[in-house]
Design a protein around this motif. Structure first.
Motif, mmCIF file in Angstrom:
data_model
loop_
_atom_site.group_PDB
_atom_site.id
_atom_site.type_symbol
_atom_site.label_atom_id
_atom_site.label_comp_id
_atom_site.label_asym_id
_atom_site.label_seq_id
_atom_site.Cartn_x
_atom_site.Cartn_y
_atom_site.Cartn_z
ATOM 1 N N ARG A 122 28.379 43.100 50.879
ATOM 2 C CA ARG A 122 28.057 44.477 51.244
ATOM 3 C C ARG A 122 26.930 44.478 52.279
ATOM 4 O O ARG A 122 25.949 43.742 52.153
ATOM 5 N N GLN A 123 27.085 45.303 53.313
ATOM 6 C CA GLN A 123 26.053 45.394 54.336
ATOM 7 C C GLN A 123 25.999 46.794 54.920
ATOM 8 O O GLN A 123 26.957 47.563 54.817
ATOM 9 N N VAL A 124 24.863 47.104 55.525
ATOM 10 C CA VAL A 124 24.658 48.395 56.189
ATOM 11 C C VAL A 124 24.290 48.107 57.638
ATOM 12 O O VAL A 124 23.345 47.364 57.913
ATOM 13 N N ARG A 125 25.052 48.689 58.561
ATOM 14 C CA ARG A 125 24.792 48.502 59.982
ATOM 15 C C ARG A 125 24.334 49.810 60.601
ATOM 16 O O ARG A 125 24.902 50.876 60.329
ATOM 17 N N GLY A 126 23.336 49.718 61.456
ATOM 18 C CA GLY A 126 22.816 50.905 62.117
ATOM 19 C C GLY A 126 23.244 50.980 63.571
ATOM 20 O O GLY A 126 23.426 49.953 64.235
ATOM 21 N N VAL A 127 23.399 52.196 64.047
ATOM 22 C CA VAL A 127 23.711 52.451 65.460
ATOM 23 C C VAL A 127 22.564 53.281 66.031
ATOM 24 O O VAL A 127 22.263 54.356 65.505
ATOM 25 N N PRO A 128 21.895 52.819 67.077
ATOM 26 C CA PRO A 128 20.708 53.524 67.583
ATOM 27 C C PRO A 128 21.048 54.931 68.086
ATOM 28 O O PRO A 128 22.149 55.197 68.576
ATOM 29 N N THR A 129 20.064 55.827 67.958
ATOM 30 C CA THR A 129 20.151 57.165 68.556
ATOM 31 C C THR A 129 19.074 57.257 69.631
ATOM 32 O O THR A 129 18.098 56.495 69.624
ATOM 33 N N VAL A 130 19.228 58.217 70.536
ATOM 34 C CA VAL A 130 18.292 58.300 71.659
ATOM 35 C C VAL A 130 17.990 59.768 71.966
ATOM 36 O O VAL A 130 18.870 60.633 71.886
ATOM 37 N N PHE A 131 16.744 60.045 72.304
ATOM 38 C CA PHE A 131 16.323 61.391 72.666
ATOM 39 C C PHE A 131 16.808 61.723 74.077
ATOM 40 O O PHE A 131 16.664 60.909 75.003
ATOM 41 N N VAL A 132 17.394 62.917 74.239
ATOM 42 C CA VAL A 132 17.893 63.378 75.539
ATOM 43 C C VAL A 132 17.022 64.558 75.981
ATOM 44 O O VAL A 132 17.057 65.626 75.374
ATOM 45 N N ARG A 133 16.219 64.347 77.009
ATOM 46 C CA ARG A 133 15.301 65.373 77.489
ATOM 47 C C ARG A 133 16.036 66.355 78.392
ATOM 48 O O ARG A 133 16.689 65.956 79.357
ATOM 49 N N ARG A 134 15.925 67.630 78.048
ATOM 50 C CA ARG A 134 16.422 68.690 78.938
ATOM 51 C C ARG A 134 15.328 69.759 79.057
ATOM 52 O O ARG A 134 14.157 69.407 79.199
ATOM 53 N N ASP A 135 15.689 71.031 78.982
ATOM 54 C CA ASP A 135 14.726 72.095 79.284
ATOM 55 C C ASP A 135 14.043 72.672 78.052
ATOM 56 O O ASP A 135 12.895 73.120 78.124
ATOM 57 N N SER A 136 14.755 72.700 76.907
ATOM 58 C CA SER A 136 14.244 73.477 75.772
ATOM 59 C C SER A 136 13.028 72.844 75.119
ATOM 60 O O SER A 136 12.368 73.486 74.287
ATOM 61 N N CYS A 137 12.692 71.593 75.466
ATOM 62 C CA CYS A 137 11.492 70.972 74.905
ATOM 63 C C CYS A 137 10.246 71.327 75.709
ATOM 64 O O CYS A 137 9.124 71.004 75.316
ATOM 65 N N GLY A 138 10.449 71.975 76.854
ATOM 66 C CA GLY A 138 9.325 72.364 77.697
ATOM 67 C C GLY A 138 9.236 71.593 78.991
ATOM 68 O O GLY A 138 8.346 71.837 79.809
ATOM 69 N N CYS A 139 10.155 70.657 79.208
ATOM 70 C CA CYS A 139 10.154 69.889 80.459
ATOM 71 C C CYS A 139 10.726 70.741 81.598
ATOM 72 O O CYS A 139 11.541 71.642 81.357
ATOM 73 N N PRO A 140 10.325 70.460 82.836
ATOM 74 C CA PRO A 140 10.902 71.194 83.976
ATOM 75 C C PRO A 140 12.411 70.979 84.041
ATOM 76 O O PRO A 140 12.915 69.898 83.736
ATOM 77 N N SER A 141 13.120 72.004 84.452
ATOM 78 C CA SER A 141 14.577 71.931 84.498
ATOM 79 C C SER A 141 15.049 71.030 85.621
ATOM 80 O O SER A 141 14.533 71.087 86.743
ATOM 81 N N ASP A 142 16.013 70.202 85.299
ATOM 82 C CA ASP A 142 16.680 69.386 86.315
ATOM 83 C C ASP A 142 17.961 70.046 86.803
ATOM 84 O O ASP A 142 18.666 69.477 87.647
ATOM 85 N N GLY A 143 18.262 71.224 86.273
ATOM 86 C CA GLY A 143 19.497 71.900 86.650
ATOM 87 C C GLY A 143 20.703 71.264 85.976
ATOM 88 O O GLY A 143 20.612 70.229 85.302
ATOM 89 N N LEU A 144 21.829 71.888 86.151
ATOM 90 C CA LEU A 144 23.062 71.373 85.559
ATOM 91 C C LEU A 144 23.611 70.230 86.397
ATOM 92 O O LEU A 144 23.480 70.229 87.630
ATOM 93 N N PRO A 145 24.235 69.247 85.750
ATOM 94 C CA PRO A 145 24.853 68.157 86.513
ATOM 95 C C PRO A 145 26.104 68.661 87.219
ATOM 96 O O PRO A 145 27.132 68.896 86.593
ATOM 97 N N VAL A 146 26.009 68.834 88.531
ATOM 98 C CA VAL A 146 27.127 69.374 89.292
ATOM 99 C C VAL A 146 27.610 68.304 90.270
ATOM 100 O O VAL A 146 26.835 67.787 91.081
ATOM 101 N N SER A 147 28.874 67.958 90.143
ATOM 102 C CA SER A 147 29.501 67.006 91.052
ATOM 103 C C SER A 147 30.997 67.272 91.007
ATOM 104 O O SER A 147 31.496 67.955 90.106
ATOM 105 N N GLU A 148 31.706 66.741 91.975
ATOM 106 C CA GLU A 148 33.154 66.969 91.970
ATOM 107 C C GLU A 148 33.817 66.370 90.729
ATOM 108 O O GLU A 148 34.623 67.058 90.083
ATOM 109 N N PRO A 149 33.494 65.116 90.333
ATOM 110 C CA PRO A 149 34.125 64.589 89.109
ATOM 111 C C PRO A 149 33.802 65.436 87.874
ATOM 112 O O PRO A 149 34.670 65.674 87.035
ATOM 113 N N HIS A 150 32.533 65.897 87.790
ATOM 114 C CA HIS A 150 32.154 66.699 86.632
ATOM 115 C C HIS A 150 32.879 68.046 86.640
ATOM 116 O O HIS A 150 33.335 68.530 85.591
#
Length: 627
Positions: free
Chosen positions: A263-291
């Protein structure tokens, strides 16, 4: 290429959480030549996993096909997983652990939350709240990460800034927003257990006039697409669900290869994603032709999904005459490339459901887009062998297509299981995917068909009761009158046609009632009816008027002495002894006869004539001196 199949048990088999994990498992399986059967454990039509509670799911579905089980949070009771281990199946739990020989894969919920809290502290926040549904293991882990981050910065967690929510959805976020407003907004920042909690908080606070993140910085968890398009865009913690699914498949494969794996337990890392609601300046929406093209494809997919749901509803719930929903032709309205419906055999739907109860399913419907089906209909199989192998053969092993199994169950009846091969829906909210919708609609359609059939049968029973004698089952006076009327009309159309009316009265019946009781008398009447019926042609009618009186309509008298021959046969049959309660009972019979006239005939008049003739026979019998 191992060619093995692994079962994924989940409250729902689609949605941006459960469906994303199923997709991760399936993509990893496809890379290794394996396949997946995704089994929904919640009843179809359930609103949400949080509100529905732990599913009452105990059947060993597909166990004969699979090399191992992968169980998502809230899918089954712990005993189900332990029973699978006792049966020799590798079991990997996702997002939770149980006592016993079951391995687990968990997202490292704490690391991403610690990073998020540390980031909020760099913005100067010290009054940071946490809100989440703490009945869930992974949310409790997120809370522990929050506590660890505060302690690491010498900020003691405050009891008044902890909010235990009722669910992981928008409604939970609305609840904490109301609580914060009522408390005078004691926090300057908040970490929520899920993005959907965060979305509910956003909506409630912005509607109340609060400016986010100036008055409250917000961080969610899950990184669902909806959060990116909030204003301000939602900062969140990303748990890579595809990696979680892939890790679960890898661990299940290892356990299947080597049953001695500990029996074993394996972990998968999580990561913080910075956007606007935490108080950081807005980088705007990711706009590109593929997106942009990707977004347009999502819109098209959503429209297709809406069309499918609409057409399914019309197909299964609309008025379509005698169309039988169990035939599964309605799956042609969907993107499914194969389907199979199994209904519980006999009383199996009432049987005690345990993993050891391998009850039978009757295959009653199957579907293939071309109409050529493998011929499984009519077969029966244990639930451990469902779906049949022929359906697994349809799946082509692509990373976005699996075999699904959902219960077909309504509030009134557990019908069985529906299996289909189709595309994983990983972008809808959980429970809004096609399979959950299909299972619910199919159960409702089957309920409707059963109800209509029962009403028709009841109508027929009522009609039969209105036209037949309750004791003997013979036509009664009402039905006899109609048969006489039809015979009279035929005489009017065909003057050469003849019919005769015979009125019978049993002699000695009162003595039977008086000597042996009414039950014996009733049994005698039933026996008399059976003997009379056996003497006549299909075109003739024998009816009971009441008491011990019977009427026979001989429709189509072709010879003058025909009625007399029938009378002789009746006397011969009825004067033979009847065995009632082990005793020989004897009765006689008096018969009056009336024959229709040329070209016209009044049925009521003929019946009166036969009645008068019968009484003349009775009087003549009384006038004969005893020998």
């Amino acid at each position: 290429m191992t060619g093995r199949t692994f079962a994924v048990l989940s409250p729902f088999v689609g949605g941006d959480y459960y469906g994303a994990i199923v997709a991760g498992v399936n993509a990893a399986a496809a890379r290794h030549g394996d396949s997946v059967v995704a089994i929904q454990t919640l009843d179809p039509g359930s609103h949400s996993a949080d509100h529905s509670g732990l599913p009452d799911f105990h059947r060993p579905v597909a166990w004969a096909h699979v090399a191992g089980l992968i169980i998502l949070p809230g899918a089954v009771h712990d005993e189900y997983a332990l029973a699978a281990r006792r049966a020799g199946k590798p079991v990997v739990l996702i997002g939770h652990e149980v006592d016993g020989d079951c391995s687990s894969v968990v997202a490292d919920n704490r690391s991403g939350v610690r990073e998020a809290v540390a980031h909020l502290i760099t913005h100067g926040h010290e009054r940071i709240a946490f809100a989440g549904n703490l009945s869930h293991y992974d949310v409790r882990e997120r809370y522990e990460g929050y506590r660890e981050a505060l302690h690491g910065h010498d900020l003691p967690p405050r009891a008044d800034l902890l909010f235990d929510l009722r669910d992981n959805h928008e409604t939970g976020g609305e609840d904490v927003a109301d609580a914060l407003v009522q408390a005078g907004m004691p926090a300057t920042a908040i970490v929520l257990g899920t993005d959907r909690n965060a979305i509910g908080l956003f909506r409630r606070l912005t509607a109340a006039g609060y400016e986010l993140p100036r008055e409250l910085a917000v961080v969610g968890f899950d990184d669902i697409p909806d959060g990116m398009y909030l204003y301000p865009a939602l900062s969140t913690v990303r748990q890579p669900l595809d990696h979680v699914g892939a890790a679960a498949h890898a661990l299940a494969r290892e356990m299947a290869d080597d049953p001695t794996t500990v029996r074993q337990v394996r972990g998968v890392p999580t990561v913080f994603v910075r956007r606007d609601s935490c108080g950081c300046p807005s980088d705007g929406l990711p706009v590109s032709e593929p997106h942009t093209r990707e977004l347009f494809a999502d819109v098209q997919y959503l429209q297709t999904t809406l069309n499918i749901q609409y057409e399914l509803s019309i197909e299964l719930l609309g008025a379509h005459g005698d169309r039988e929903p169990r035939e599964l032709s309605w799956l042609g309205r969907t993107t499914a490339v194969g389907g199979c419906l199994g209904l519980w055999s006999g009383s199996a739907d009432d049987a005690v459901a345990t993993p050891d109860a391998d009850v039978e399913l009757d295959i009653v419907g199957e579907f293939r887009p071309g109409g050529v089906t493998p011929g499984d209909v009519g077969a029966s199989m244990p639930v451990s062998q469902f779906p049949p192998q022929s359906l697994f053969d349809v799946a082509d092993g692509s990373p976005d297509e699996v075999v699904f199994v959902v219960p077909v169950k309504s509030d009134s009846r557990d019908w069985g299981l529906l299996a289909a091969v189709g595309r994983i829906q990983a972008s809808t909210p959980p429970g809004r995917e096609m399979m959950n919708h299909s299972g619910s609609l199919l159960a409702t359609a089957l309920d409707h068909v059963t109800m209509v059939q029962a009403l028709r049968e009841q109508e027929e029973r009522l009609r039969n009761a209105a036209l037949h004698d309750y004791l003997t089952g013979l036509p009664n006076r009402v039905l006899l009158a109609d048969r006489l009327r039809q015979a009279g009309l035929r005489v009017a159309r065909q003057p050469s046609h003849r019919f005769a009316v015979l009125l019978l009265d049993l002699d000695g019946f009162k003595a039977v009632n008086d000597s042996f009781g009414h039950a014996a008398g009733d049994e005698l009447l039933v026996e008399v009816a059976a003997r009379l019926t056996g003497l006549l042609r299909e075109s003739d009618t024998v009816a009971r008027l009441g008491g011990d009186e019977f009427v026979i309509l001989l429709d189509g008298v072709t010879v003058p002495d025909g009625p007399q021959a029938v009378c002789d046969a009746i006397r011969d049959a009825l004067t033979k002894p009847f065995v009632i309660d082990g005793r020989d009972v004897h009765v006689g019979v008096s018969i009056g006869v009336a024959l229709s006239a040329t070209g016209a005939s009044d049925p009521d008049h003929l019946l009166r004539e036969a009645d008068a003739a019968m009484y003349r026979v009775k009087s003549a019998a009384r006038d004969v001196p005893a020998s």
